[in-house]
Write a protein that holds these residues in place. Structure first.
Motif, PDB file in Angstrom:
ATOM      1  N   GLY A  59       0.774  -1.301  -0.045  1.00  0.00           N
ATOM      2  CA  GLY A  59      -0.115   0.089  -0.111  1.00  0.00           C
ATOM      3  C   GLY A  59       0.818   1.313   0.055  1.00  0.00           C
ATOM      4  O   GLY A  59       1.983   1.224   0.153  1.00  0.00           O
TER       5      GLY A  59
ATOM      6  N   ALA B 122      -2.555  -0.639  -2.287  1.00  0.00           N
ATOM      7  CA  ALA B 122      -3.773   0.035  -1.505  1.00  0.00           C
ATOM      8  C   ALA B 122      -3.558   1.379  -1.192  1.00  0.00           C
ATOM      9  O   ALA B 122      -2.486   1.873  -0.745  1.00  0.00           O
ATOM     10  CB  ALA B 122      -4.044  -0.867  -0.485  1.00  0.00           C
TER      11      ALA B 122
ATOM     12  N   LEU C 298      -3.717   4.215   1.408  1.00  0.00           N
ATOM     13  CA  LEU C 298      -4.105   4.002   2.726  1.00  0.00           C
ATOM     14  C   LEU C 298      -4.059   5.062   3.727  1.00  0.00           C
ATOM     15  O   LEU C 298      -4.381   5.466   5.052  1.00  0.00           O
ATOM     16  CB  LEU C 298      -2.907   3.094   3.625  1.00  0.00           C
ATOM     17  CG  LEU C 298      -2.681   1.815   2.957  1.00  0.00           C
ATOM     18  CD1 LEU C 298      -1.360   1.208   3.421  1.00  0.00           C
ATOM     19  CD2 LEU C 298      -3.652   0.740   3.366  1.00  0.00           C
TER      20      LEU C 298
ATOM     21  N   ASP D 193      -5.653   4.660   7.449  1.00  0.00           N
ATOM     22  CA  ASP D 193      -6.548   3.228   7.719  1.00  0.00           C
ATOM     23  C   ASP D 193      -5.507   2.544   8.494  1.00  0.00           C
ATOM     24  O   ASP D 193      -4.911   1.700   8.177  1.00  0.00           O
ATOM     25  CB  ASP D 193      -6.753   2.752   6.449  1.00  0.00           C
ATOM     26  CG  ASP D 193      -7.750   1.610   6.785  1.00  0.00           C
ATOM     27  OD1 ASP D 193      -8.058   1.000   7.854  1.00  0.00           O
ATOM     28  OD2 ASP D 193      -8.400   1.252   5.711  1.00  0.00           O
TER      29      ASP D 193
ATOM     30  N   ASP E  55      -6.250   0.260  10.828  1.00  0.00           N
ATOM     31  CA  ASP E  55      -6.893  -1.063  10.989  1.00  0.00           C
ATOM     32  C   ASP E  55      -6.202  -1.951   9.539  1.00  0.00           C
ATOM     33  O   ASP E  55      -5.692  -2.946   9.692  1.00  0.00           O
ATOM     34  CB  ASP E  55      -8.224  -1.146  10.691  1.00  0.00           C
ATOM     35  CG  ASP E  55      -8.948  -0.688  12.317  1.00  0.00           C
ATOM     36  OD1 ASP E  55      -8.126  -0.861  13.218  1.00  0.00           O
ATOM     37  OD2 ASP E  55     -10.056  -0.330  12.199  1.00  0.00           O
ATOM     38  N   ALA E  56      -6.101  -1.247   8.411  1.00  0.00           N
ATOM     39  CA  ALA E  56      -5.663  -1.912   7.450  1.00  0.00           C
ATOM     40  C   ALA E  56      -4.099  -2.193   7.284  1.00  0.00           C
ATOM     41  O   ALA E  56      -3.410  -2.923   7.148  1.00  0.00           O
ATOM     42  CB  ALA E  56      -5.798  -0.923   6.058  1.00  0.00           C
TER      43      ALA E  56
ATOM     44  N   ALA F  97      -3.456  -5.282   9.757  1.00  0.00           N
ATOM     45  CA  ALA F  97      -3.742  -6.343   8.636  1.00  0.00           C
ATOM     46  C   ALA F  97      -2.809  -6.359   7.745  1.00  0.00           C
ATOM     47  O   ALA F  97      -2.311  -7.688   8.007  1.00  0.00           O
ATOM     48  CB  ALA F  97      -5.070  -6.143   8.010  1.00  0.00           C
TER      49      ALA F  97
END
Length: 482
Positions: free
Chosen positions: A191, A218, A220, A472, A474-475, A478
């Motif tokens: 990301g 991604a 982010l 993000d 939380d991302a 992960a």
């Protein structure tokens, strides 16, 4: 247990601050966090409790994670002492000197030690946040790399790439990085985020989408300009190249910028004082009229002394003293204030000696083991807390008038007979508000700033709060496998 590496599209894109902010944000969430930087290059170092050296940024990141700094957090530290040479610090201890020409060969074997340090941190934490160095797009440095993708692939750590929109061209920087790096390296990047954004985030929505489409990474988050970051200790000398805004009506404290200036974060506490204008004097400019001249540390004291004279700053400093105004030297700056600095073994450059400014009746010889330790004591009758990182020994008549004493009663530093000139080996001398108040009282300033450590801690909380809102997180967790 998990790990995440933050790399950047270039130097000074904000990696250190972002890692520090995430360390605090994740610590606030109750996670056990450890910061890590495989390889760093900086003359701003910090001291660990066991007497090792690491980069200043990793010490700040450890503070953000609410843990004690460890040599494992920055196993390889390069301290430039000439245009093409650096002192090599491995796991906190000096291992020799490397020239730019033999750096590739010199780092052979260091990856194994880097991975060992990373493994120890990983075993202690829920997550290790890793900071890259420079940019992975410097593909000319990829062979044998231990700082960016070489480490990420060897350790199996996923990467997030940060771009700096403030300098312009951020889309090209991110997409260009994807285009030039090895496909296997690009696959490690999961990301991207964009840092130092000013304005309405909606205006850059299409930009985020364009990067994601062209890279497959991604998006982010879009991090706004972090004003609190200026209150964190700086590690990169690039910040010294930025002109400070004029602050009229304040008392001026001036510090000349020599080529190998070191631990200039010693001056950061002065920025907390509303009545002080700290002027970092660039080459080519005279030292301005000032209430106090402060000489910072140096990684190559003799070379910086020659540079100081070539700039004519010695004339400015001696004239300042003749006008009855004080001078303070810290570490290398302390050595410069004496009668001479000798380097008979060529530790910091060619063997030889250099005449000092002669404002203190002391002489310094660079030899023996490096002193690296945390210290506490009193100076000017009030407490200080800091650390020492220096080579050699300073002796002379003015040592009989110490600036202060360490906690065990050992005399520290020196003062001139007229009381106007002082030198100290203590980095962080001005960090405690009481110590800073005593110094500023000598130049007629009523100090109002807090303890520097408390202000840094508050800034970390502010940065963490912004990152929680704009990234993000939380991302990120992960991706890290947490």
């Amino acid at each position: 247990m998990g790990a995440l590496m933050l790399q950047g599209t270039g130097s000074d894109v904000g990696k250190s601050v972002l890692v520090a902010g995430l360390c605090r944000a994740l610590s606030n969430r109750g996670l056990t966090v450890r910061p890590f930087k495989p390889q760093n290059m900086s003359n701003n170092a910090a001291v660990t409790a066991d007497g090792g050296e690491i980069g200043r940024a990793q010490a700040t990141q450890a503070l953000a994670a609410r843990v004690a700094p460890s040599v494992d957090m920055n196993p390889v530290l390069l301290k430039p002492q000439g245009d093409r040479t650096s002192q090599l610090i491995v796991r906190g201890q000096v291992r020799g000197t490397l020239a730019a020409a033999n750096w590739r060969e010199g780092r052979i074997g260091l990856l194994a030690e880097v991975l060992e340090s990373f493994g120890r941190l990983e075993a202690q934490a829920d997550i290790v946040l890793v900071e890259g160095a420079g940019s992975p797009a410097e593909i000319n440095l990829r062979a044998g790399d231990i700082a960016n993708m070489g480490f990420a692939r060897a350790a199996g750590v996923p990467v997030v790439l940060a771009g700096d929109i403030d300098r312009g061209g951020v889309i090209a920087s991110l997409v260009g990085t994807h285009a030039v790096i090895d496909p296997a390296d690009a696959a490690m990047i999961r990301g991207f985020l964009i840092n130092k954004f000013r304005g309405d985030p909606a205006l850059f929505a299409d930009g985020m989408a364009a990067v994601a489409e062209r890279t497959g990474w991604a998006p982010l988050g879009l991090v706004p300009w972090l004003g609190a970051a200026r209150r964190l200790p700086s590690e990169d000398a690039v910040v010294l190249e930025r002109p400070a805004a004029a602050a009229h009506g304040k008392v001026v404290i001036a510090c000349p910028i020599t080529p190998r200036i070191a631990n200039f974060d010693d001056l950061d506490p002065l920025r907390l004082e509303p009545g002080v204008e700290l002027v970092m004097v660039p080459p080519g400019q005279p030292i301005p009229e000032a209430a106090l001249i402060l000489l910072a540390g140096s990684k190559a004291t003799c070379a910086d002394l020659r540079f100081l004279r070539a700039q004519g700053w010695d004339i400015d400093i001696l004239a300042h003293h003749r006008r009855g105004r004080p001078v303070l030297g810290l570490c290398g700056g302390y050595q410069m204030l004496g009668r001479s600095v000798a380097d008979p073994h060529g530790i910091e450059g060619p063997a030889g000696s250099e005449a000092g400014l002669g404002l203190l009746d002391v002489e310094t010889v660079l030899s023996g083991d490096k002193t690296v330790r945390e210290v506490r004591g009193t100076a000017l009758g009030v407490p200080f807390a800091g650390y020492e990182i220096h080579l050699g020994e300073t002796r002379g008549a003015d040592r009989a008038r110490p600036l202060g004493h360490l906690g065990d009663g050992t005399p520290e530093g020196a003062m001139s007979a007229d009381g106007l000139v002082a030198g100290s080996y203590v980095h962080g001398l001005l960090g405690l508000a009481a110590q800073r108040r005593a110094w500023l009282a000598r130049i007629g300033v009523a100090a109002a700033g807090p303890d520097h450590a408390a202000d840094v801690d508050a800034a970390l909380d502010e940065i963490a709060d912004v990152l929680e809102r704009h990234l993000d997180v939380d991302a990120l967790l992960a991706i890290a496998g947490v």
